[in-house]
Scaffold this active site. Structure first.
Site, short mmCIF file in Angstrom:
data_model
loop_
_atom_site.label_atom_id
_atom_site.label_comp_id
_atom_site.label_asym_id
_atom_site.label_seq_id
_atom_site.Cartn_x
_atom_site.Cartn_y
_atom_site.Cartn_z
CG ASP B 129 -56.09 13.99 10.42
OD1 ASP B 129 -56.12 14.10 9.19
OD2 ASP B 129 -55.15 13.47 11.05
CG HIS B 189 -54.53 4.67 10.16
ND1 HIS B 189 -54.58 5.13 8.86
CD2 HIS B 189 -53.37 5.12 10.67
CE1 HIS B 189 -53.49 5.81 8.60
NE2 HIS B 189 -52.74 5.84 9.69
N GLY B 314 -50.51 -2.00 9.29
CA GLY B 314 -51.71 -2.75 8.90
C GLY B 314 -51.62 -3.31 7.48
#
Lengths: 402, 381
Positions: B129, B189, B314
């Site tokens: 990540d 995000h 989103g």
């Protein structure tokens, strides 16, 4: 009319005596330092005279203010012949919480409110209250006015001042963004508009108060809509020794790894961080850092790059919120005097219509002037702040209304 | 991997708790739930492999049909700038990063070890990540704290959701047919966790999550940006320790804390529509924070060509996208209501034809990204 302006800190008192009738002439200014400590002293400057410094025992704020009044009426200093020539006193008050949206004439109710707010500003408000009470004893009957650092920002909308914490905690403890340096932000925005011949009420302005403490404010129609300092003055920008924004998650981590208490971590973030910490202990002073960076010092460069990046973040964020910007103002010790810092903060912002005139900016210090290019869509100015003058004016305004 | 199909997907949940189960979504759309006593990650993975090879619900005949395993790994610290083939050294490096992600890295490692045990010869790849954000410049990743704390413990901004930011930014350029390495992109995000990233010439240069995933935006239950002084004040007033404070700011704050209704954006949107004040407030706060980051990153990159929305909110919440993009025309962001309204979970450009910045919705696909990285890496060995 003579107005004495006081800025009472926890162990210091700064003061200026203004004569309002003679075009706001400063008759005297000075500072009491190290109150309650060894080496306590007072320093006073009067135009046309040698500055004077006296080391003497000053055990508390009453003693400090007593010394100030004595020195102002000292026959060699020739400022005032008696205490009675002081017509009013203006105080810089740090934290007005949600109770004060404007300057006020100090009375018992105001003092009671200030006392309630001690929790929010445990270092500053007690000293402010002591200053007010000392004056009540030493100059009984003279009007006193309080001018709050937080008042200008009380126009911020809810979406800007609330943190993302349970709403009931805001209700219970008033934990929210307050912002500081309000007097300075308001003053320089107005002064810049005056100089440009603009009406502040239809302009979008971003003011950068960069001093040892530092904050940026977005001003729309003359009102503060957002500012970078928060519940405390350690939020937002990187400052001399204050960290500004950090991830709250680092608290727990550092407590564990460095075996520190919560208070120690918070103290470290206030006193050992910021430019001092980032430069690995090189300096918290922007002049030293800028000179060192020009000489190729990496620690200084790192600290300044982080500083400038953070300033840019806020300028960008506020341009987005204002949906445009007409004017960016630099003020405060660093904003007014450090061309290198201004250059770093304003580089590569032409997408925003901000174009610094690098030649004009270079070396410029302590002057009110435009530093953007002729083609810059956004005006960029340096404006010298003068919080004491604002306090004197506010005092004059309110005392006259009374 | 450009031609790919998902043969099966699923989720093992409540590991080690009552009611642990495996939920399988088969390629034909059928959903099956297997309840069982799944006491640890290894058993969970055994369940997964069992189901994949089962006669009735499986999609492969035997495990040897699996060519490689890709793992999502949360925290790669400063050690990992990209995806890697898992080796013993990599595992020790991951163990060194546990300190930075005490909740996430241990299960990631358990997953790798379980696969090693169950499929001894298979190649495994770790996709982090944090890796995508390792290109951030020093001035963006440093906090204003003593430099020694960075050198000693790596206290800095790492950022998360990197795989998603990377996927949607690349995908957006593919859709538009423009060169990724030449564009300035801001990706939002927005899911239950949420972050914004600034991507300049294909590299992440700034992101809103920090040392931990709590920083930055307002999230479902996380506070986001918060004055440390307020943290201290609250802890003293409520007489709570750091762990309770951490729980408070991670689990009881954000949209849930402000509204006291729900952490779910859909519930809040519904409540706002029926006039709930706090729900309206929370939505305003949410949009406002995203907007400020968009401004900040436009400043950091001195411009923006493409703005991408992804993540559950989103991709689906037109009202949130509208709230964020409204009154941003000075910076060249001009959302087209007719394109935005009602658009859910679909790739689309939602800006007006005249908008200087292309505003897009790109559904994220972290798993696909992990599969792609895995294929690329194992093909090298």
């Amino acid at each position: 009319m003579n107005i004495l302006v006081l800025n009472c800190g926890s162990s210091s008192i700064k003061y200026q005596l203004f004569n309002i009738n003679s075009g706001h002439k400063v008759l005297a200014k000075g500072q009491v330092d190290r109150i309650g400590n060894a080496g306590s002293n007072i320093e006073q400057k009067v135009e046309g005279k040698e500055p004077i410094e006296i080391e003497t025992e000053i055990s508390d704020h009453v003693a400090g203010i007593d010394m100030i009044l004595k020195l102002l009426t000292d026959k060699h200093q020739q400022v005032l012949s008696s205490y009675d020539e002081i017509d009013a006193v203006g105080h810089r008050l740090v934290h007005g919480g949600e109770s004060f949206t404007d300057s006020v004439v100090v009375n018992d109710e105001v003092k009671a409110k200030m006392t309630e707010l001690i929790d929010l500003a445990p270092l500053h408000n007690p000293a402010n209250i002591q200053g007010i009470e000392a004056m009540e004893r030493l100059l009984p009957g003279k009007p006193q006015v309080g001018v709050f650092d937080t008042a200008f920002h009380q126009t911020m909308p809810e979406k800007a001042y609330l943190y993302g914490i349970p709403y009931k905690l805001y209700k219970k403890y008033h934990i929210r963004r307050y912002g500081f340096h309000g007097t300075s932000h308001q003053f320089v925005a107005n002064k810049a508009c005056e100089q440009l011949g603009w009406d502040i009420n239809d302009k979008k302005i971003i003011t950068c108060h960069l001093g040892n403490g530092a904050s940026i404010t977005a001003i729309k129609n003359g009102e503060s809509v957002e500012t970078s300092m928060g519940f405390t003055p350690n939020y937002g920008l990187v400052m001399g020794t204050r960290s500004g924004v950090v991830d709250p998650g680092i608290i727990e981590y550092l407590m564990k790894r460095e075996d520190m208490s919560l208070n120690e971590v918070v103290t470290m973030l206030n006193k050992k961080s910021g430019m001092y910490g980032l430069s690995d202990g090189f300096s918290s002073d922007m002049r030293d850092l800028a000179d060192a960076m020009i000489d190729g010092n990496e620690d200084a460069e790192r600290a300044l790059q982080v500083y400038a990046h953070r300033v840019k973040h806020y300028i960008g964020a506020y341009v987005a919120e204002l949906n445009g910007v007409d004017l960016v103002v630099f003020t405060g010790g660093i904003g007014e005097n450090n061309w290198k810092v201004r250059e770093l903060c304003l580089s590569n912002l032409n997408f925003f219509g901000i174009e610094l005139d690098k030649e004009k900016n270079k070396g410029l210090r302590g002057r009110d002037t435009t530093i953007s290019t002729i083609n810059s869509k956004t005006e960029v100015m340096i404006v010298q702040t003068d919080e004491e003058l604002v306090i004197a004016n506010e005092t004059f305004r309110l005392v006259n209304v009374e | 991997m450009d031609n790919h199909e998902v043969m099966a997907k699923g989720l093992v949940e409540k590991i080690g708790l009552n009611g642990s189960q495996l939920k399988l979504n088969k390629a034909n759309g059928e959903k099956v739930i297997f309840e069982g006593e799944i006491v640890d990650h290894k058993i969970g993975i055994e369940y997964v492999l069992g189901v994949l090879t089962s006669k009735k619900h499986g999609c492969i005949n035997e495990l040897s049909e699996i060519s490689a395993v890709g793992h999502r790994v949360v925290h790669g610290g400063e050690s990992f700038h990209g995806s890697v083939l898992i080796t013993d050294e990599i595992i020790s490096e991951l163990e060194r990063c546990i300190d930075l992600a005490p909740l996430h890295n241990p299960p990631n490692i358990k997953g790798i070890e379980a696969i090693t045990e169950l499929m001894p010869d298979i190649k495994q790849v770790g996709v982090f990540d944090t890796a995508f954000h390792q290109t951030m410049p020093e001035h963006a990743f440093m906090y204003g704290i003593p430099y020694s704390l960075y050198e000693k413990y790596g206290v800095r901004r790492y950022g998360f959701h990197g795989t998603s930011h990377r996927y949607v930014s690349q995908r957006a350029c593919d859709i538009l047919g423009v060169e990724y390495e030449k564009k300035k992109i801001i990706t939002c995000h927005l899911g239950n966790g949420a972050s914004v990233a600034a991507i300049n010439q294909g590299k992440s240069v700034d992101t809103s999550m920090g040392f931990t995933p709590i920083e930055g935006l307002l999230m479902g239950t996380r506070a986001g940006d918060l004055d440390i002084g307020a943290v201290l004040y609250l802890m003293e007033k409520e007489n709570i320790g750091t762990q309770s404070a951490s729980t408070l700011f991670n689990k009881h704050s954000g949209m849930l804390g402000v509204t006291n209704i729900s952490s779910d954006a859909r519930d809040i949107e519904e409540a706002a529509e029926s006039g709930h004040d706090k729900a309206k407030l929370a939505m305003k706060m949410y949009d406002y924070r995203v907007k400020k980051y968009i401004g900040s990153y436009t400043a950091a990159m001195n411009g923006c060509d493409i703005l991408v929305f992804t993540g559950g909110i989103g991709e689906n919440a037109d009202i949130t996208r509208e709230g964020i993009c409204s009154n941003l025309d000075w910076l060249g962001f001009d959302i087209d209501d007719s394109k935005n309204n009602g658009l859910r979970g679909k790739e689309a450009v939602i800006s007006t034809d005249d908008s200087k910045v292309k505003i897009m919705v790109v559904p994220t696909d972290e798993e696909l990204m992990i599969a792609r990285d895995t294929e690329v890496i194992v093909s090298k060995y």
